[in-house]
Design an enzyme around this catalytic site. Structure first.
Site, PDB file in Angstrom:
ATOM      1  CE1 TYR A  60       6.491 -15.612   1.030  1.00 56.82           C
ATOM      2  CE2 TYR A  60       4.925 -13.813   0.875  1.00 56.82           C
ATOM      3  CZ  TYR A  60       6.096 -14.427   0.471  1.00 56.82           C
ATOM      4  OH  TYR A  60       6.863 -13.848  -0.508  1.00 56.82           O
ATOM      5  CG  ASP A  86       3.588  -8.622  -3.324  1.00 57.75           C
ATOM      6  OD1 ASP A  86       4.360  -8.130  -2.476  1.00 57.75           O
ATOM      7  OD2 ASP A  86       3.253  -9.816  -3.308  1.00 57.75           O
ATOM      8  CG  ASP A 133       6.714 -10.526  -0.275  1.00 60.05           C
ATOM      9  OD1 ASP A 133       5.870  -9.625  -0.488  1.00 60.05           O
ATOM     10  OD2 ASP A 133       6.667 -11.628  -0.859  1.00 60.05           O
ATOM     11  CD  GLU A 164       6.847 -11.938  -7.149  1.00 60.78           C
ATOM     12  OE1 GLU A 164       6.337 -11.010  -6.504  1.00 60.78           O
ATOM     13  OE2 GLU A 164       6.251 -13.015  -7.374  1.00 60.78           O
TER      14      GLU A 164
END
Length: 502
Positions: free
Chosen positions: A239, A91, A88, A479
């Site tokens: 999430y 990571d 996603d 990120e």
């Protein structure tokens, strides 16, 4: 002064040539000269980014060459094939909830603006298929959806390349005993929207996607509950479904209505719309909350297809648009001093890209219906919506106080130390031996630029005062994420076309 007949003929021919050129390009002559950015270049890069996020066995057509195969045994812990899909963000976990939303938004980008993409259309479709192929695997067993691969807490305690990862590839699922209407209905939306993308070019694949979407949505609706109740320690705080699952049920039904034209989905929306939050004033659209997207999508059925029973969704969509427009009585949006829409500190750029896409898409629907946005007593034209969206995209690409592009690899100045494991660690080609879990943190803490440029990655962006430190440790600002890029693809296609760059 009288014109000679020869001069007059030449003038008419010149004017006619100009008109036909402008019409062929679908641009207005003045537009051509005021392009703030190379939107075509940004479009190419925004799609290329997804190749850097791929998990699984990489194809021979892979263009981001510093990546290699990874996660080739994913799913084996549960004796299922879950190889593929996307990481996603920075990571090495595959989270099904944001991956499904990413796939939906890439599909919507192509549905609305794919006709303008020219040579990039095939690349965009391949980015969608990489997600939809994985979602077909994750939903292959009826009554079960595999929603995550990787233990996020253990993954986050390492700084490893995906090619090296040795943290547990735990598999997490939902079923009737541990439901997840949010992730299931978003998965149904992704499959349904992707089915529309492939309807003409690959009819059998499209039918498979749509059949699966219908079954997955039925499961989401029958076994109601938030997936972060049963899987809280694994999916939160990463999430968590903070907005509940009602928004996804409305969104999923809206996509199935669009993809199937089956009146049962229209009845579902009519009967359940209010209880699923159709008119709530939650004006934040992203991976967690889909209400606004559902309102815009359903407003098209009213505006363009003249489905009168969806009349209210035009008003609901207008309310969202009015909330973004400074100076209207309903304005709720905050902007930085430099003019960037600012929703929250963590990964704010996702709301910039998603809101810009909705502005351009709604402007398209309104133009088709010769409509405007009604903000109290004020009428707002589609042109104004496009202007606001363009300003947001221009800020992202470098028209901001720092003259910094927040898309990696675009423009002369862009972030060099993004929070991304694969980008920040030496590639397998340059460092073939394994880099262990904890030794990777030496690279994470380094002040050196990332050795691998993740072209097209759009990061979290500046703070509320337009500041950006370019620090790898600052994941809130540095990120990238797939769901930041996916709505931007559609916006860049529209802008590149409207300025004659495509």
């Amino acid at each position: 002064m009288a014109l000679s007949s020869q001069t007059l003929v030449l003038s008419i021919l010149f004017f006619a040539t100009c008109l036909s050129f402008c019409k062929a390009k679908s641009i207005t002559p003045h537009h051509k000269h005021f392009a703030s950015h190379n939107y075509r270049d940004a479009l190419t890069k925004s799609i290329l980014f997804f190749e850097g996020q791929r998990s699984g066995k990489l194809p021979s057509s892979q263009r981001i060459k510093w990546r290699r195969d990874s996660g080739l045994s994913d799913g084996s812990a549960m004796h299922v094939d879950l190889v593929g899909g996307y990481y996603d963000a920075g990571d090495n976990v595959k989270f099904g909830f944001p991956m499904a939303f990413t796939t939906t938004m890439l599909s919507w980008s192509v549905i609305e603006f794919g006709g303008l993409m020219k040579g990039e259309l095939q690349n965009a479709k391949e980015a969608i298929k990489w997600g939809s192929d994985y979602l077909l695997k994750a939903t292959a067993h009826p009554g079960t959806i595999y929603v995550q691969v990787g233990d996020a807490n253990k993954d986050h305690s390492c700084w490893e390349r995906p090619e090296d990862m040795d943290t547990p590839r735990s598999v997490f699922k939902i079923d009737k005993n541990s439901p997840g209407s949010d992730v299931a209905a978003e998965t149904a939306a992704a499959l349904a929207s992707a089915s529309l993308v492939f309807r003409k070019s690959d009819p059998s694949y499209s039918k498979l996607l749509l059949r699966r979407a219908i079954g997955v949505f039925a499961f989401a609706d029958k076994y109601r509950g938030a997936y972060s109740n049963g899987l809280k320690s694994y999916v939160c705080p990463f999430y968590c479904s903070y907005s509940g699952y009602q928004d996804e049920l409305l969104w999923g039904a809206a996509w199935l209505h669009k993809a199937t034209r089956n009146p049962s989905y229209l009845r579902y929306i009519q009967v359940n719309g209010q209880t699923l939050g159709a008119d709530e004033s939650d004006n934040t659209f992203g991976w967690d909350n889909k209400h606004v997207g559902a309102r815009i999508l359903l407003s098209k059925a009213f505006l363009v297809q003249k489905v009168q029973s969806l009349h209210d969704y035009k008003g609901h969509a207008d309310n969202f648009i009015c909330s973004l427009i400074p100076g209207t009585p309903f304005s709720q949006a905050q902007y930085t001093p430099g003019g960037l829409l600012y929703k929250m500190d963590d990964s704010n750029m996702q709301y910039v890209t998603s809101s810009s896409f909705l502005l351009l898409t709604y402007a398209k629907y309104l133009t088709s219906a010769h409509g405007v946005v009604s903000c109290g007593g004020t009428s707002i034209s589609p042109k104004r919506l496009r202007s606001i969206a363009k300003k947001q995209v221009d800020y992202l690409l470098g028209s901001n106080p720092l003259k910094m592009s927040y898309m990696v690899g675009y423009g002369p100045r862009y972030p060099k130390r993004i929070h991304h494991r694969g980008s920040s660690l030496p590639s397998v080609a340059s460092h073939p031996t394994k880099i262990q879990c904890s030794s990777g943190f030496n690279y994470m803490q380094s002040q050196s630029p990332n050795p691998n440029v993740l072209i097209g990655a759009v990061i979290g962006g500046p703070d509320s005062h337009d500041r950006f430190p370019d620090q790898r440790s600052d994941y809130e600002q540095s990120e990238p994420a797939t769901y930041i890029n996916s709505p931007l693809v559609g916006s860049l296609a529209y802008l590149a076309h409207s300025f004659g760059q495509l």
